[in-house]
Design an enzyme around this catalytic site. Structure first.
Site, PDB file in Angstrom:
ATOM      1  N   ASP A 406     -22.640 -51.968  52.533  1.00 40.95           N
ATOM      2  CA  ASP A 406     -22.361 -51.954  53.967  1.00 40.95           C
ATOM      3  C   ASP A 406     -22.651 -50.579  54.548  1.00 40.95           C
ATOM      4  OD1 ASP A 406     -21.028 -53.492  56.227  1.00 40.95           O
ATOM      5  OD2 ASP A 406     -19.786 -51.683  56.191  1.00 40.95           O
ATOM      6  N   GLU A 435     -27.657 -52.581  53.727  1.00 39.36           N
ATOM      7  CA  GLU A 435     -27.473 -53.137  55.069  1.00 39.36           C
ATOM      8  C   GLU A 435     -27.637 -51.986  56.047  1.00 39.36           C
ATOM      9  OE1 GLU A 435     -24.478 -54.437  58.437  1.00 39.36           O
ATOM     10  OE2 GLU A 435     -24.243 -52.799  57.020  1.00 39.36           O
TER      11      GLU A 435
END
Length: 684
Positions: A406, A435
Site C-alpha cells: 500500500d 500500489e
C-alpha cells in the site's frame, strides 16, 4: 565565440572535472545493449517463459559488413551464442528474441566482429557480375575459405567442404557458372552461419537479467474483503463479521472464474481512535468496523489477525484451501499505524512528532486520514527496517508469497531497495506489487529497485489515443523493469467511464485489461456492475473500506445480470493463448473511427510450445453508449501474414467466423458485444 575546453578544469575550489577519455570503445563499437536498467545499475527483469528482445547498436568504419551475436549465460553457467539480425535499416541496431525459461540470474554480453565471409560474398557478387577484378575476388575467397578450414573447432565435415569450395574458386578452368554458384551454395552459407568467419572482434560489458517465477509477470487477480464474505446484520444493528472460514466458501467461485491470485486487504486489528464511519465520515456508529488500513489495536499490530476473522490457524487453513482450488493468497502490506497500534507507545520514534506534541497523521491534501499515522523512516532506520523484515518473514512463514504494498511511494526508495533485495535473497519466489499511483519517475523508480509488479495509470486511460500511448509504452519503454498489473477498479477507484458507461463499459475495460497485458485484476463487485459513486468522489458509495458489504452472488447469477461468465471467458482465453501471457508483443493497427481501438498480440511458433503461431486481434468499441461501424486496417506483417493476403478469424466471444484481409468492415454494438477478440489463422 565559445572558449575551448581544457582536458580538466576547476570552478573556484570545486572538485576538478576530469575529461579523461573512457576505456577503449573496442575495434567494433558496441553501444546501448538492452535489456538494461539505468545502464546496468539494477538488473533487467523477466519472468519464466517470457520472450525477451535483446538488442545493441554496433557499427564499423567504411562499408565492410559486421556480424553481431548475443552471448547469453544461464543461471547454471552455460553460455549460448545467438546470432543477432539487423533491425530497422539505417539504425545499425541488431536484435534477437530469446525465451528465458530458467529462474535465476542470467548474464549477457554482445559480441561484434568483422564478418569476413559476408563482406567477401557481397563484394564478389557485385564485382564478378560487373566483370571487375573477377580472378582477384575468387582468389580472396579461396584464401578465406582455406583459412577457415584450418579452424579445428569446426566439424570435420565442414572443414572438408570448405577445402573443396576453395579449390573450385581457384580452378580457372572450371565453368564460370560453377565457380559463381559457390557464393549461393546453401551448405556454405549454413557453415558461415553456424560459425562465422570473424575478425576484429569486440565484446560489450556484461549486463544482468533476473528471471523470476511466472507468477511475477502473469496472473489474474481478484480482490475481496474476507470480513464481508459471510457477514450478517443482527436485529440490533450490530454485525457478525465474516471470517476466514466463511470467506473460504467464496474461494471455489473465484477460482471457477479463472482467477489465480486472491488479494486480501489488511487482515489485522483495526484501531478505535478516530475510526472512520461510512463513506469516510468522522462520526462512526457503535457497530462500524473501521478501515482495515487503520492498522493496530489492543489485539496487536501488523503481525496479528483481527479477532473477528479468526485465528492464525484459521488463516493458514484459508491459505491452504485457496491453494487447493488453484489460488495464491496475496496479502496487503500497509506500513502505517492507527493511533492504537502497539508501535505508538513502544516506538514513538517511528513516527513524526509535531511542535505541539501531537503525532502527525497521514494527509494527501485535501484528503486527511485522521485514523492513520504514517511511519517515519529516518529517526530509527535500523529499527524500523528490522521490524518490517520481521513482519514480512512472519507472513511468509504462514504461506504468503505475494504482497500487495500500500502506497509505497510515501516511503523512502532506498528502504524498498533494501527490503526487497533482502527478502528475495532468501525467498526469490516472493512477489511484491506496488500500489503506486504517483508521479512517473517515482512509479518507475519503485519498479527499478525491485518491485515485481505495479499498479499503473491504466485506470484513467480511456480514449483510443490514451490507450495506444499507455499500452505501447508499457510494452516497450518500461518493459525491462516495470510489469503493469491492469486492475480495472479498486476500492478507491471508480472512474467516470465506469460510473456512466454501464454494462458495456465494464465489459470493454475488462476485455482490454485481460488481453493487453499478462497481469490484470478486478475488485469484488465489478461483476455486479457496482457503479454508483459517492458524491464528489471517485469511489463507490457505501465503500467497503468502511463497512461490511455482503453480496448476493447467487441472485445475480440467477438473474443473468452478473458479468461472472464474461470474466470467466476472458480468463479461459488467456489460458488458452500464450500470446496473451507476454508483455512486449503488442502491435497497434488502424481504424477509421477514433472510438475503435485495434491491437494484436502475436507469439512466434518458436515460443508457443505448439509448433504454430498464436495471434489474437482485439477490436474494441470504446464508446459504451453506441453502435459503431467502420473499417479497420491491419499490418499483417506483424503477425506473419502477407500484405493483401486472406486469413481466417474466429471471434472467441461469440463464435462467429470471417475471412479477413488488410481492410475489414466491423460493427460493434455496445449493448450486446462491444469487443471482438479474434483468433487468427493464417492460410498456408
Amino acid at each position: 565565440m565559445p572558449k575551448s575546453v581544457p582536458q580538466s578544469s576547476t570552478v573556484d575550489d570545486a572538485v576538478p572535472v576530469s575529461l579523461t577519455p573512457s576505456p577503449s570503445i573496442g575495434r567494433i563499437p558496441i553501444l546501448d545493449p538492452t535489456p538494461s536498467v539505468e545502464g546496468g545499475r539494477w538488473p533487467a527483469k523477466a519472468f519464466s517463459g517470457e520472450v525477451v528482445p535483446f538488442g545493441a547498436t554496433a557499427f564499423r568504419e567504411g562499408h565492410d559488413l559486421i556480424g553481431v551475436e548475443l552471448l547469453l549465460t544461464d543461471p547454471r553457467g552455460k553460455t549460448v551464442a545467438h546470432r543477432m539480425a539487423p533491425g530497422a535499416p539505417g539504425t545499425d541496431r541488431f536484435e534477437v528474441e530469446v525465451q528465458l525459461a530458467t529462474e535465476g540470474t542470467w548474464r549477457y554480453q554482445v559480441r561484434a566482429f568483422a564478418d569476413e565471409f559476408s563482406t567477401w560474398e557481397h563484394n564478389a557478387r557485385v564485382k564478378i557480375e560487373a566483370g571487375v577484378d573477377v580472378e582477384l575476388m575468387y582468389l580472396i575467397g579461396a584464401e578465406l575459405l582455406e583459412r577457415a578450414a584450418t579452424d579445428k573447432l569446426r566439424p570435420a565435415k565442414d572443414r572438408r567442404f570448405l577445402t573443396a569450395a576453395a579449390k573450385l574458386l581457384r580452378d580457372t578452368d572450371a565453368e564460370p557458372a560453377a565457380r559463381f554458384a559457390v557464393l549461393d551454395d546453401p551448405e556454405l552459407l549454413a557453415i558461415a552461419d553456424r560459425r562465422p568467419f570473424a575478425g576484429l572482434a569486440s565484446t560489450s560489458d556484461e549486463r544482468v537479467v533476473r528471471v523470476e517465477r511466472t507468477r511475477a509477470g502473469v496472473g489474474s487477480w481478484y480482490e475481496f474483503f474476507p470480513r464481508s464474505e459471510g457477514a450478517e446484520r443482527n436485529p440490533d444493528g450490530s454485525w457478525t463479521s465474516g471470517t476466514f472460514r466463511s470467506a473460504a466458501g467464496r474461494l471455489p467461485a473465484v477460482a471457477a472464474m479463472g482467477f489465480d491470485v486472491l488479494y486480501l486487504p489488511p487482515i489485522h486489528p483495526i484501531g478505535v481512535t478516530f475510526r472512520k464511519g461510512p463513506n469516510n465520515t468522522l462520526t462512526p456508529g457503535e457497530h462500524d468496523p473501521g478501515s482495515p488500513w487503520a492498522i493496530g489495536g489492543s489485539a496487536g499490530g501488523h503481525d496479528a489477525i483481527h479477532p473477528d476473522l479468526g485465528t492464525e490457524k484459521d488463516f493458514v487453513a484459508f491459505v491452504r484451501q485457496a491453494k487447493k482450488v488453484g489460488l495464491e493468497v496475496a496479502l496487503d502490506l500497509a506500513l502505517q499505524a492507527s493511533p492504537d497500534h502497539p508501535w505508538v507507545t513502544e516506538h514513538p520514534e517511528w513516527f513524526t512528532t509535531l511542535p505541539d506534541g501531537t503525532i502527525a497523521y497521514a494527509e494527501n491534501p485535501p484528503k486527511k486520514y485522521q485514523d492513520i499515522y504514517p511511519v517515519n523512516f529516518d529517526n530509527d532506520p535500523e529499527g524500523i527496517r528490522a521490524e518490517v523484515l520481521r513482519i514480512v518473514r512472519h507472513w511468509i512463514s504462514l504461506g504468503v508469497r505475494i504482497f500487495r504494498v500500500d502506497n509505497p511511494h510515501t516511503k523512502p526508495l532506498d528502504f524498498w531497495e533494501w527490503l526487497l533485495a533482502t527478502v528475495n535473497r532468501t525467498d526469490p519466489d516472493v512477489v511484491f506489487l506496488a500500489e503506486a499511483f504517483t508521479r512517473p519517475a517515482l512509479l518507475q523508480g519503485l519498479a527499478k529497485v525491485g518491485f515485481q509488479q505495479s499498479y499503473t495509470y491504466f485506470t484513467w486511460r480511456n480514449t483510443k489515443e490514451e490507450l495506444e500511448e499507455f499500452l505501447g509504452a508499457a510494452a516497450t519503454e518500461t518493459a525491462d523493469f516495470l510489469r503493469p498489473n491492469l486492475f480495472v477498479n479498486t476500492p478507491d477507484i471508480l472512474t467516470e467511464y465506469l460510473q456512466f458507461g454501464g454494462r458495456a463499459a465494464y465489459k470493454v475495460r475488462a476485455a482490454i485489461a485481460a488481453t493487453a497485458a499478462p497481469t490484470w485484476g478486478v475488485y469484488a463487485g465489478y461483476e455486479l456492475i457496482e457503479n454508483v459513486a459517492r458524491p464528489g468522489a471517485e469511489e463507490n458509495i457505501d465503500s467497503e473500506k468502511f463497512e461490511y458489504r455482503p453480496r448476493d452472488w447467487a441472485a445475480a447469477e440467477a438473474a443473468g445480470t452478473s458479468l461472472s461468465p464474461y470474466l470467466t471467458l476472458l480468463n479461459q482465453i488467456r489460458r488458452a493463448h500464450p500470446a496473451l501471457r507476454q508483455l512486449r508483443n503488442i502491435s497497434f493497427h488502424w481504424s477509421d473511427d477514433d472510438q475503435i481501438l485495434v491491437f494484436s498480440k502475436h507469439l512466434d511458433q518458436r515460443f508457443t510450445g505448439t509448433g504454430e503461431h498464436d495471434t489474437l486481434l482485439v477490436v474494441a468499441n470504446l464508446d459504451p453508449h453506441s453502435v459503431r461501424q467502420t473499417m479497420v486496417h491491419l499490418d499483417q506483417t506483424v503477425f506473419g501474414g502477407v500484405p493483401g493476403g486472406s486469413f481466417d478469424v474466429t471471434d472467441l466471444v461469440t463464435g462467429a467466423e470471417w475471412i479477413w484481409s488488410d481492410s475489414n468492415f466491423v460493427r460493434l454494438d455496445a449493448f450486446t458485444e462491444p469487443v471482438h477478440i479474434l483468433s487468427v489463422r493464417i492460410r498456408p
